[in-house]
Write a protein that holds these residues in place. Structure first.
Motif, PDB file in Angstrom:
ATOM      1  N   ARG A 125       0.830  -1.194   0.000  1.00 18.20           N
ATOM      2  CA  ARG A 125       0.000   0.000   0.000  1.00 18.20           C
ATOM      3  C   ARG A 125       0.871   1.253   0.000  1.00 18.20           C
ATOM      4  NH1 ARG A 125      -5.265   0.356   0.983  1.00 18.20           N
ATOM      5  NH2 ARG A 125      -5.272  -1.758   1.858  1.00 18.20           N
ATOM      6  N   ARG A 126       1.925   1.237   0.796  1.00 14.41           N
ATOM      7  CA  ARG A 126       2.831   2.387   0.863  1.00 14.41           C
ATOM      8  C   ARG A 126       3.559   2.581  -0.473  1.00 14.41           C
ATOM      9  NH1 ARG A 126       5.243   0.792   5.045  1.00 14.41           N
ATOM     10  NH2 ARG A 126       6.947  -0.298   3.991  1.00 14.41           N
ATOM     11  N   ASN A 127       4.015   1.492  -1.086  1.00  9.39           N
ATOM     12  CA  ASN A 127       4.729   1.590  -2.354  1.00  9.39           C
ATOM     13  C   ASN A 127       3.825   2.104  -3.471  1.00  9.39           C
ATOM     14  OD1 ASN A 127       7.116   0.644  -1.228  1.00  9.39           O
ATOM     15  ND2 ASN A 127       6.724  -1.491  -1.790  1.00  9.39           N
ATOM     16  N   ILE A 128       2.599   1.620  -3.514  1.00  8.14           N
ATOM     17  CA  ILE A 128       1.661   2.056  -4.560  1.00  8.14           C
ATOM     18  C   ILE A 128       1.294   3.522  -4.365  1.00  8.14           C
ATOM     19  CG2 ILE A 128      -0.702   1.795  -5.409  1.00  8.14           C
ATOM     20  CD1 ILE A 128       1.227  -0.336  -6.457  1.00  8.14           C
ATOM     21  N   GLU A 129       1.017   3.921  -3.136  1.00  5.83           N
ATOM     22  CA  GLU A 129       0.650   5.311  -2.867  1.00  5.83           C
ATOM     23  C   GLU A 129       1.767   6.272  -3.246  1.00  5.83           C
ATOM     24  OE1 GLU A 129      -0.360   5.173   1.241  1.00  5.83           O
ATOM     25  OE2 GLU A 129      -2.462   4.586   0.882  1.00  5.83           O
ATOM     26  N   ALA A 130       3.031   5.824  -3.104  1.00  4.60           N
ATOM     27  CA  ALA A 130       4.169   6.700  -3.398  1.00  4.60           C
ATOM     28  C   ALA A 130       4.187   7.137  -4.856  1.00  4.60           C
ATOM     29  CB  ALA A 130       5.477   5.992  -3.044  1.00  4.60           C
ATOM     30  N   ASP A 160      -0.554   7.893  -6.058  1.00  4.01           N
ATOM     31  CA  ASP A 160      -1.292   8.933  -5.354  1.00  4.01           C
ATOM     32  C   ASP A 160      -0.595  10.287  -5.433  1.00  4.01           C
ATOM     33  OD1 ASP A 160      -3.319   7.235  -4.738  1.00  4.01           O
ATOM     34  OD2 ASP A 160      -2.923   7.098  -2.592  1.00  4.01           O
ATOM     35  N   LEU A 161       0.344  10.449  -6.373  1.00  5.82           N
ATOM     36  CA  LEU A 161       0.992  11.750  -6.543  1.00  5.82           C
ATOM     37  C   LEU A 161      -0.040  12.821  -6.861  1.00  5.82           C
ATOM     38  CD1 LEU A 161       4.156  10.744  -8.617  1.00  5.82           C
ATOM     39  CD2 LEU A 161       4.162  11.821  -6.357  1.00  5.82           C
ATOM     40  N   SER A 162      -0.912  12.533  -7.836  1.00 11.51           N
ATOM     41  CA  SER A 162      -1.963  13.476  -8.220  1.00 11.51           C
ATOM     42  C   SER A 162      -2.665  12.926  -9.450  1.00 11.51           C
ATOM     43  CB  SER A 162      -1.377  14.854  -8.544  1.00 11.51           C
ATOM     44  OG  SER A 162      -2.312  15.646  -9.241  1.00 11.51           O
ATOM     45  N   ASN A 163      -3.986  12.778  -9.387  1.00  9.28           N
ATOM     46  CA  ASN A 163      -4.726  12.393 -10.583  1.00  9.28           C
ATOM     47  C   ASN A 163      -4.531  13.412 -11.699  1.00  9.28           C
ATOM     48  OD1 ASN A 163      -5.817  10.005  -9.582  1.00  9.28           O
ATOM     49  ND2 ASN A 163      -7.633  11.012  -8.754  1.00  9.28           N
ATOM     50  N   ASP A 164      -4.440  14.687 -11.324  1.00  9.65           N
ATOM     51  CA  ASP A 164      -4.268  15.741 -12.331  1.00  9.65           C
ATOM     52  C   ASP A 164      -2.921  15.631 -13.037  1.00  9.65           C
ATOM     53  OD1 ASP A 164      -6.758  16.806 -11.782  1.00  9.65           O
ATOM     54  OD2 ASP A 164      -6.000  18.255 -10.335  1.00  9.65           O
ATOM     55  N   LEU A 165      -1.895  15.167 -12.315  1.00  5.36           N
ATOM     56  CA  LEU A 165      -0.591  14.951 -12.940  1.00  5.36           C
ATOM     57  C   LEU A 165      -0.712  13.933 -14.068  1.00  5.36           C
ATOM     58  CD1 LEU A 165       2.553  14.819 -13.189  1.00  5.36           C
ATOM     59  CD2 LEU A 165       2.479  13.118 -11.334  1.00  5.36           C
ATOM     60  N   PHE A 166      -1.311  12.786 -13.777  1.00  6.41           N
ATOM     61  CA  PHE A 166      -1.425  11.744 -14.796  1.00  6.41           C
ATOM     62  C   PHE A 166      -2.345  12.177 -15.936  1.00  6.41           C
ATOM     63  CE2 PHE A 166       0.040   9.396 -11.074  1.00  6.41           C
ATOM     64  CZ  PHE A 166       1.058   8.630 -11.619  1.00  6.41           C
ATOM     65  N   ARG A 220      -6.103   5.277  -3.208  1.00  8.52           N
ATOM     66  CA  ARG A 220      -7.349   5.989  -2.930  1.00  8.52           C
ATOM     67  C   ARG A 220      -7.639   7.021  -4.018  1.00  8.52           C
ATOM     68  NH1 ARG A 220      -9.179   4.797   2.106  1.00  8.52           N
ATOM     69  NH2 ARG A 220      -7.661   3.756   3.488  1.00  8.52           N
ATOM     70  N   GLU A 221      -6.587   7.686  -4.511  1.00  4.50           N
ATOM     71  CA  GLU A 221      -6.762   8.674  -5.568  1.00  4.50           C
ATOM     72  C   GLU A 221      -7.358   8.023  -6.817  1.00  4.50           C
ATOM     73  OE1 GLU A 221      -5.778  12.035  -6.122  1.00  4.50           O
ATOM     74  OE2 GLU A 221      -5.413  12.394  -4.001  1.00  4.50           O
ATOM     75  N   GLN A 222      -6.815   6.870  -7.197  1.00  5.01           N
ATOM     76  CA  GLN A 222      -7.334   6.187  -8.373  1.00  5.01           C
ATOM     77  C   GLN A 222      -8.755   5.699  -8.153  1.00  5.01           C
ATOM     78  OE1 GLN A 222      -4.423   3.116  -9.328  1.00  5.01           O
ATOM     79  NE2 GLN A 222      -3.627   4.393 -10.983  1.00  5.01           N
ATOM     80  N   ALA A 223      -9.010   5.128  -6.990  1.00  2.43           N
ATOM     81  CA  ALA A 223     -10.337   4.577  -6.718  1.00  2.43           C
ATOM     82  C   ALA A 223     -11.416   5.648  -6.815  1.00  2.43           C
ATOM     83  CB  ALA A 223     -10.354   3.922  -5.335  1.00  2.43           C
ATOM     84  N   PHE A 275       9.266   3.632  -8.802  1.00  2.00           N
ATOM     85  CA  PHE A 275       8.433   2.501  -8.383  1.00  2.00           C
ATOM     86  C   PHE A 275       9.097   1.744  -7.227  1.00  2.00           C
ATOM     87  CE2 PHE A 275       7.108   2.803 -12.945  1.00  2.00           C
ATOM     88  CZ  PHE A 275       5.773   3.078 -12.718  1.00  2.00           C
ATOM     89  N   PRO A 276       8.939   2.216  -5.999  1.00  2.00           N
ATOM     90  CA  PRO A 276       9.505   1.468  -4.870  1.00  2.00           C
ATOM     91  C   PRO A 276       8.899   0.071  -4.803  1.00  2.00           C
ATOM     92  CG  PRO A 276       7.998   3.183  -4.110  1.00  2.00           C
ATOM     93  CD  PRO A 276       8.211   3.416  -5.567  1.00  2.00           C
ATOM     94  N   GLY A 277       9.761  -0.912  -4.572  1.00  4.33           N
ATOM     95  CA  GLY A 277       9.288  -2.291  -4.476  1.00  4.33           C
ATOM     96  C   GLY A 277       9.111  -2.983  -5.807  1.00  4.33           C
ATOM     97  N   GLY A 278       9.433  -2.302  -6.916  1.00  6.31           N
ATOM     98  CA  GLY A 278       9.204  -2.877  -8.231  1.00  6.31           C
ATOM     99  C   GLY A 278      10.289  -3.857  -8.656  1.00  6.31           C
TER     100      GLY A 278
END
Length: 418
Positions: free
Chosen positions: A142-147, A150-156, A233-236, A327-330
């Motif tokens: 969860r921490r790796n994915i959020e990093a 979850d930066l910003s939906n607007d960024l993507f 959470r941002e993506q969801a 991508f931490p943990g990738g």
């Protein structure tokens, strides 16, 4: 948002000075094998492969080394991370007239031959282990994915196409790529993997890795009932809005849930470029989970970034720039490694493989061009100049990997064969 960049080590430390000199020596020897010109601030060229008489003028990519001392200190401290951090810091750049990915591609093409064999013995000295805090436990994932996500939906949204699809597109091989829109190619990819999983009306579908909801929407439009899992959470939140806007909310259940926590029985399980975030330690758990959740006669379809098995064995325990900054943990697997773990741990077998790595190079090229054009908009979101260089390098670095063939991407079908 301020991007923290490690500073080069103090050059007055004698051991670092010696290692920096060694880093320069190694780079000069690499450049004797790689057709890229590296120009120093005084206009001179660092080492370099001799120009062949038949080589057209101006054909070589050129890199400008703007701060050599800082750059070589970074290389001395950590060769695998220092190149990217040097770009982030502005120590070097692609010269005017040279595309960044074109400057990186010759190195990717010669990754196994560019470093003289005598220096390869130093790999065990300079390689660093992946930090334990990046392990993909339930909380670590969860921490790796959020990093990242979850930066910003607007960024993507600033650089992705209208489908908000953040994985390789699949272009139509029967017509020129230049005339195809990225949106059409992304939808072609989505429907290709839904076809691999045999998704149709009435299918119970599990998607691992929701993204921003496009695959779930397209599966629901086929008449499937979709359960889709994400840790972002941002993506969801945005995926839920998009599902509702598409009029398929009754057919799509978006869950903030780890794949290990999933329950149920599904006719089709689909996951696009999520296996890279699982981590080798958890591959057995991941595939056993798929096996447990797949209904009799069901089909699994995975889109995965791949590398050759030899390169996977060399890099599997080594900490690199992508893992530290993107991508931490990738970890990128090989097809052989995935086939081995499914054969050992499950009743699933890979029954079909469709590769399209050059399509990923094109996808990344378009993302980078759009990102750079949209930079004023991204900057207004609070991201700084170091972040811009970091993402420019990330997209170009990956593009070079796919364009050179060092990396590939494939859609894999997995089925029970007994």
């Amino acid at each position: 948002m301020t991007t923290i960049l490690p500073q080069p080590l103090t050059p007055t430390l004698a051991p670092i000075r010696l290692r920096a000199k060694l880093a320069r020596t190694i780079l000069e020897q690499v450049l004797a094998r790689v057709p890229v010109d590296v120009v120093l601030p005084d206009g001179s060229r660092l080492g370099g492969m001799a120009v062949r008489p038949s080589e057209p003028s101006g054909i070589r990519p050129t890199v400008e080394l703007r701060n050599p001392d800082a750059f070589f200190e970074r290389l001395a401290h950590h060769p695998k991370i220092g190149i990217g951090e040097g770009y982030m810091a502005g120590d070097w750049r692609a010269a005017p007239g040279t595309d960044l990915a074109d400057a990186l591609r010759p190195f990717a093409e010669r990754l196994t031959t560019a470093i003289p064999r005598a220096w390869l013995a130093l790999r065990q000295v300079v390689d660093r282990a992946i930090p334990r805090e990046q392990r993909n436990t339930v909380t670590g994932s969860r921490r790796n994915i959020e990093a990242h996500y979850d930066l910003s939906n607007d960024l993507f949204a600033a650089f992705l196409d209208q489908t908000l699809t953040y994985s390789s597109a699949l272009f139509d091989p029967t017509s020129p790529v230049e005339g195809q829109s990225l949106e059409d190619a992304q939808l072609r990819k989505v429907h290709a993997i839904l076809d691999e999983a045999r998704v149709q009306e009435g299918s119970r579908v599990l998607e691992i890795g929701t993204g921003w909801g496009t695959l779930a929407i397209e599966a629901a439009k086929r008449g499937a009932q979709v359960t889709t899992l994400t840790l972002s959470r941002e993506q969801a939140a945005l995926a839920q809005r998009r599902v509702e806007a598409a009029g398929v909310a009754a057919r799509v259940d978006i869950r903030l849930e780890d794949y290990r926590e999933a329950r149920g029985s599904f006719d089709a399980i689909v996951s696009v470029e999520m296996i890279e975030a699982v981590g080798e330690e958890y591959w057995p758990t991941y595939f056993r989970t798929l096996d447990r959740l797949l209904a009799p006669g069901g089909t699994v379809a995975i889109q995965a970034i791949l590398m050759s098995h030899d390169r996977y064995l060399v890099t599997r325990r080594s900490y690199g720039w992508i893992q530290k900054h993107i991508f931490p943990g990738g970890l990128i697997p090989s097809l052989q490694a995935l086939s081995a773990v499914t054969g050992r741990e499950t009743g699933l077998r890979v029954t079909r493989v469709h590769t399209f790595g050059q399509d990923y190079a094109e996808t990344l090229h378009r993302w980078r061009a759009t990102f750079l054009r949209a930079w004023p908009e991204v900057e207004r979101l609070g991201f700084d100049e170091t972040f811009r260089r970091k993402w420019e390098f990330y997209l170009a670095y990956c593009e070079a990997g796919f364009a050179s063939g060092y990396l590939d991407v494939a859609q894999l079908r997995l089925e029970r064969t007994a």
